[in-house]
Motif scaffolding. Structure first.
Motif: not given
Length: 341
Positions: A3, A5, A60-61, A114, A119, A126
């Motif tokens: 991911a 991030r 976070y993503t 999101p 995320d 996801l």
């Protein structure tokens, strides 16, 4: 899973391993990402412009333009099944509040976003909800349409709102022919008979605009406001769709509107400074635009699957996310950059 991030504002994100999401609640849907669009908003997030509004906790993503294949569903999901190809509306919503029941998804009081406040989809998987999923023809490649989930729906939403103002004989200026603007041009051509004038400083963007349906192209060379006024008999355009709205472009956009015209603000980044007397004496309108509704995305996908709206993309593997962000920031991307996990 891998991911992208963000750990600290004003620093580049990193590609790292994180746990895969699971469908825990009845309407949860886990999507295996096939394409994640790279948006200028991602740059603004890194620059901390969204921090006070999103309230997100780092790390976070990131990634809010997503499409892929359903990997897992909760016990209450009935509209999609494992294996379905889907594009995701950017905001999973509650379905119960007044805004949701009015079809005004973007103002749901219980929504998440999101990639903005939770995320996102620059990852292999996801977590979203059944209400965000739009089922697509299995032949559609998610990486070809992913950016329609934000860039596309945002442009389409603004055009859809402007349609009643754009009767035959009117002029609409598209200010900026990049990732959003090139979708706006095609949406205008599909939904209206207005004369489309496209303003951009990049010659390649103007060439693409002409191929996509622009009736006139104008180079943003410092004389573009005068050029638009010349094209409109000195009056200005009934509608200006401002996909830039920073570095002075927002002031130019307002200056290109005619009396009783409408300036749709879609891009962002700078302040709009307008003397109030200029608004009341000409009855011009300034209209904000925030992404779009679920139904907007459904309609846009109909146009896309009929070939009336085509997303021009440059694809990068997920591990090259920083290259995609750098290319976008430097103006090296025509159309939209898309990550393919």
């Amino acid at each position: 899973m891998r991911a992208v991030r963000l750990h600290s504002y004003h620093k580049q994100p990193v590609v790292e391993e994180v746990p895969e999401p699971r469908a825990v609640n009845p309407f949860d849907v886990v999507v295996r990402i096939g394409g994640a669009g790279v948006c200028r908003t991602d740059l603004h997030i890194i620059e901390e412009q969204w921090a006070s509004r999103s309230g997100v906790t780092l790390p976070y993503t990131i990634g809010h333009e997503n499409a892929g294949w359903v990997e897992e569903v909760g016990s209450g999901v009935s509209n999609v099944a494992v294996g379905d190809t889907v594009i995701l509306h950017p905001t999973p919503t509650c379905g119960l509040c007044h805004a949701c029941r009015a079809g005004d998804d973007m103002h749901c009081v219980n929504s998440t976003f999101p990639g903005i406040n939770a995320d996102g989809g620059m990852a292999e998987y996801l977590l979203t909800s059944a209400r965000a999923c739009i089922k697509l023809d299995p032949a559609v490649q998610p990486s070809d349409v992913a950016a329609l989930a934000d860039a596309g729906i945002t442009a389409y939403h603004a055009v859809r709102k402007a349609v009643p103002l754009l009767y035959p004989g009117t002029v609409c200026v598209v200010n900026g022919a990049g990732g959003l603007g090139h979708i706006g041009i095609q949406s205008l051509a599909a939904l209206t008979a207005t004369t489309i004038v496209v303003v951009d400083r990049n010659a390649e963007a103007l060439d693409l605009a002409a191929k996509l349906g622009a009736d006139h192209t104008v180079s943003a060379d410092g004389k573009h406001v005068e050029a638009v006024l010349d094209l409109t008999g000195g009056n200005g355009a009934e509608v200006v769709l401002d996909f830039v709205a920073e570095q002075g472009a927002q002031q130019d956009a307002f200056a290109m509107t005619r009396r009783n015209g409408s300036h749709f603000v879609i891009g962002y980044g700078s302040d709009l400074d307008i003397p109030t007397i200029d608004i009341i004496s000409t009855e011009r309108n300034v209209i904000g635009n925030l992404v779009g509704t679920y139904n907007d995305l459904v309609e846009l996908m109909v146009l896309a699957q009929k070939g009336k709206v085509t997303l021009h993309t440059r694809k990068y593997p997920l591990d090259a996310a920083l290259d995609a962000l750098a290319d976008l920031d430097a103006g090296r991307v025509r159309g939209r950059a898309v990550l393919t996990p």
